[in-house]
Design a protein around this motif. Structure first.
Motif, PDB file in Angstrom:
ATOM      1  N   ILE A 388       0.820  -1.211   0.000  1.00  0.00           N
ATOM      2  CA  ILE A 388       0.000   0.000   0.000  1.00  0.00           C
ATOM      3  C   ILE A 388       0.858   1.267   0.000  1.00  0.00           C
ATOM      4  N   LEU A 389       1.964   1.216   0.733  1.00  0.00           N
ATOM      5  CA  LEU A 389       2.756   2.442   0.900  1.00  0.00           C
ATOM      6  C   LEU A 389       3.855   2.594  -0.140  1.00  0.00           C
ATOM      7  N   GLY A 390       4.084   1.550  -0.941  1.00  0.00           N
ATOM      8  CA  GLY A 390       5.224   1.586  -1.882  1.00  0.00           C
ATOM      9  C   GLY A 390       6.482   1.178  -1.149  1.00  0.00           C
ATOM     10  N   ASN A 391       7.624   1.241  -1.875  1.00  0.00           N
ATOM     11  CA  ASN A 391       8.869   0.720  -1.299  1.00  0.00           C
ATOM     12  C   ASN A 391       9.324   1.504  -0.071  1.00  0.00           C
ATOM     13  N   LEU A 392       9.755   0.763   0.930  1.00  0.00           N
ATOM     14  CA  LEU A 392      10.298   1.386   2.143  1.00  0.00           C
ATOM     15  C   LEU A 392      11.763   0.976   2.266  1.00  0.00           C
ATOM     16  N   PRO A 393      12.609   1.895   2.744  1.00  0.00           N
ATOM     17  CA  PRO A 393      14.048   1.577   2.779  1.00  0.00           C
ATOM     18  C   PRO A 393      14.442   0.629   3.923  1.00  0.00           C
ATOM     19  N   ASP A 394      15.510  -0.077   3.690  1.00  0.00           N
ATOM     20  CA  ASP A 394      16.248  -0.821   4.740  1.00  0.00           C
ATOM     21  C   ASP A 394      15.443  -1.840   5.525  1.00  0.00           C
ATOM     22  N   LEU A 395      14.481  -2.486   4.881  1.00  0.00           N
ATOM     23  CA  LEU A 395      13.676  -3.435   5.661  1.00  0.00           C
ATOM     24  C   LEU A 395      14.435  -4.716   5.975  1.00  0.00           C
ATOM     25  N   LYS A 396      15.409  -5.023   5.158  1.00  0.00           N
ATOM     26  CA  LYS A 396      16.139  -6.279   5.392  1.00  0.00           C
ATOM     27  C   LYS A 396      17.374  -6.041   6.262  1.00  0.00           C
ATOM     28  N   GLN A 397      17.648  -4.772   6.508  1.00  0.00           N
ATOM     29  CA  GLN A 397      18.873  -4.470   7.230  1.00  0.00           C
ATOM     30  C   GLN A 397      18.570  -4.314   8.718  1.00  0.00           C
ATOM     31  N   MET A 398      19.141  -5.183   9.525  1.00  0.00           N
ATOM     32  CA  MET A 398      18.879  -5.122  10.962  1.00  0.00           C
ATOM     33  C   MET A 398      19.736  -4.022  11.586  1.00  0.00           C
ATOM     34  N   GLN A 399      19.101  -2.889  11.904  1.00  0.00           N
ATOM     35  CA  GLN A 399      19.847  -1.840  12.605  1.00  0.00           C
ATOM     36  C   GLN A 399      19.661  -2.069  14.103  1.00  0.00           C
ATOM     37  N   ASN A 400      20.326  -1.242  14.899  1.00  0.00           N
ATOM     38  CA  ASN A 400      20.022  -1.290  16.333  1.00  0.00           C
ATOM     39  C   ASN A 400      18.575  -0.885  16.527  1.00  0.00           C
ATOM     40  N   VAL A 401      17.927  -1.427  17.551  1.00  0.00           N
ATOM     41  CA  VAL A 401      16.557  -0.985  17.835  1.00  0.00           C
ATOM     42  C   VAL A 401      16.608   0.450  18.356  1.00  0.00           C
ATOM     43  N   PHE A 402      17.584   0.703  19.215  1.00  0.00           N
ATOM     44  CA  PHE A 402      17.677   2.007  19.878  1.00  0.00           C
ATOM     45  C   PHE A 402      18.845   2.786  19.286  1.00  0.00           C
ATOM     46  N   ASP A 403      18.526   3.953  18.683  1.00  0.00           N
ATOM     47  CA  ASP A 403      19.596   4.773  18.115  1.00  0.00           C
ATOM     48  C   ASP A 403      20.421   5.412  19.216  1.00  0.00           C
ATOM     49  N   GLU A 404      19.718   5.700  20.317  1.00  0.00           N
ATOM     50  CA  GLU A 404      20.363   6.447  21.381  1.00  0.00           C
ATOM     51  C   GLU A 404      21.525   5.652  21.977  1.00  0.00           C
TER      52      GLU A 404
END
Ligand code: FAD
Length: 528
Positions: A388-404
């Protein structure tokens, strides 16, 4: 500006624009999706009908775990996914997710079962990429769990997992999302799905505090209402024929003085062989869980039944016969509802605990799963949302949950003990500095017989959208679960600290006290 005023501002913004995503449900699943949505530049808002984490996400067993049971069922994928998430969370938020050992005592006989468990443990540890000791001797057992049944005891298996405060985990994830511009509103119930000629295009919500209604227009509506998911699904035109089987899981909380344990114990219930956990948590013993069909309907808060209390006490007295635990030792109880997909199995415990995602008539429903894997569930949901929303970036890339990046040096924190500082940073991230800095020396004391500081109460009342007293006692802090009689003894002091901050008149305070004590009596204490 107090917390209620900032809630009013968020409500005022609801109708001003078309949102990319509106998420219904403020448990860990909704919070995780909100966090991952805003991180991808989406305009996202979350609404919760009661308080954040009010549903199952404040009533879990508090384990962040890989799940040995999934391994037993041959579900290596789910176990591996959960073990990886467990390790990430331990690394990212120490003080809120802490690794802990669970001991499973083993007795003379049943060699085959023992061998299978030992092999399972080797695989379990390998999946986490760490080599860990997986047995403890009889003498070790006596030190770690002095009252464990000793007849024919041979030793214990060691299972490594982690423990958290589930409610604070939800708040930490929500805070991470709010910092990046998302909105989240508690006591705001989704009533009616809005539809255009093609599909769902928004939701009509009611602010249950003022009674005002708002129409939220959104490109995508996500139904993250856990056990309540079918209620909203009833409003859509074309849906699949799957539905939720609500299963109740209840716990009791006991004083650690009555059952001294230095590690957690995992045991098999003598009646049905189900695994039951005895966990040291916040200086208390948390024991559970049951797993039964919830017949009471979802419109009222769940409560433990007499039968469940007996079931849990039977397991305790089987495993710790000398402790002679009775109902008198129970400080509080809690009951949560697990949404599982109904496949008609006779034994509820045999139903799968995987999450499911359904896109039906423009409504994206996500339900089931575990607290531990909330980030995986969120990414999976956004993957489906791309339709529905079209392509979203970085869905396969596991980043940290918390940026802080949490930054603390224990020397600087006004002589608070190290474990207290770590606990505060785990729960509040870098805001812990402000929490400590703004507090008087007196409020940096702990509330007697708990690890919670008076300063946390004051902080929550000021900053954490507390609408009712039960939010403060049962979810922002857990003192309502940890203290006798729901902490009634300390209500006068809490009133002194918070009434002005919350902007409550004397009459409001008294109404709130009655409301809280009623909730506690009916849903968090022993059944009559
Ligand atoms: P919930 O937390 O229930 O959130 C859904 C929210 O939606 C609720 O707060 C509800 O009020 C809200 N809502 C409903 N209808 C509406 C509406 N119309 N408008 C607005 N809001 C609405 N997992 C683990 O990883 N570790 C464990 O140790 C563990 N133990 C568990 C023990 C028990 C007894 C149970 C039942 C589950 C346990 N789980 C555990 C699983 C885990 O707790 C759940 O998977 C998780 O909490 C579900 O989160 P959720 O956000 O999907 O649902």
């Amino acid at each position: 500006m107090n917390a209620m005023q900032s809630r009013e501002i968020a409500l005022g913004e609801l109708e001003n624009k078309t949102w990319d995503v509106v998420i219904i449900g403020g448990g860990i699943t909704g919070a995780g999706i909100l966090r991952e949505s805003v991180r991808r530049g989406l305009n996202a808002v979350l609404v919760e009908q009661e308080d954040f984490s009010w549903g199952t996400s404040s009533r879990s067993t508090k384990m962040v775990h890989g799940g040995m049971r999934y391994l037993k069922q041959g579900n290596i994928g789910l176990t591996r996914e959960s073990v990886i998430e467990r390790e990430n969370l331990i690394r990212e938020i120490p003080g809120l997710v802490e690794d802990r050992t669970f001991i499973m005592p083993y007795y003379k006989g049943n060699v085959l079962q023992r061998l299978m468990l030992q092999t399972g443990l080797v695989v379990y540890n390998l999946l986490s990429g760490k080599w860990r000791k997986n047995r403890c001797s009889l003498s070790d057992m006596a030190k770690r769990a002095p009252l464990v049944k000793s007849n024919d005891l041979k030793g214990g298996f060691l299972i490594n997992d982690a423990v958290t405060d589930d409610s604070r985990l939800v708040l930490r994830v929500l805070h991470e999302a709010l910092k990046q511009g998302a909105r989240a509103i508690n006591y705001c119930k989704a009533e009616t799905l809005l539809k255009n000629e093609h599909a769902t295009c928004g939701v009509r919500v009611r602010d249950t505090v003022s009674g005002n209604d708002y129409n939220i227009q959104a490109k995508l509506v996500i139904n993250a209402t856990g056990a309540w998911a079918d209620t909203l699904r009833q409003q859509i035109r074309k849906k699949n024929n799957k539905h939720i089987r609500p299963l109740r899981g209840s716990h009791i909380i006991l004083s650690a003085k009555r059952l001294p344990l230095f590690d957690n114990i995992s045991l098999m219930h003598p009646e049905d062989g189900r695994p039951v956990i005895t966990l040291t948590w916040e200086g208390r013993i948390l024991m559970g869980t049951t797993d039964i069909d919830h017949q009471d309907g979802l419109s009222t808060e769940a409560s433990i039944s007499k039968k469940e209390v007996k079931y849990l006490l039977d397991a305790l007295n089987f495993q710790f016969p000398e402790a002679k635990i009775t109902e008198k030792d129970v400080i509080s109880t809690m009951a949560g509802i697990r949404p599982v997909i109904d496949t008609g199995k006779t034994d509820p415990s045999k139903e799968s605990r995987d999450h499911v995602i359904w896109l039906e008539d423009g409504l994206l429903t996500v339900t089931g799963g575990k607290l531990t894997t909330f980030r995986v569930i969120a990414l999976d949901t956004l993957d489906k949302a791309q339709k529905i929303l079209g392509n979203l970036p970085d869905l396969k890339q596991m980043q940290n949950v918390f940026d802080e990046k949490v930054d603390w040096n224990t020397n600087h924190f006004r002589h608070l003990p190290d474990n207290s500082v770590k606990r505060l940073f785990g729960r509040y991230g870098n805001r812990a500095k402000e929490l400590i800095g703004l507090s008087s020396d007196q409020n940096l004391q702990t509330i007697p017989d708990t690890e919670t500081l008076w300063a946390e109460i004051e902080w929550a009342a000021t900053n954490e959208m507390v609408v009712h007293l039960d939010d403060l006692m049962l979810r922002r802090t857990r003192i309502g679960l940890l203290l006798e009689n729901g902490g009634t003894e300390y209500l006068p002091k809490i009133r002194q600290l918070c009434q002005k901050i919350l902007g409550w008149t004397d009459q409001t305070w008294e109404e709130e006290e009655n409301r809280y004590l009623n909730i506690w009596k009916n849903h968090y204490s022993l059944p009559n």
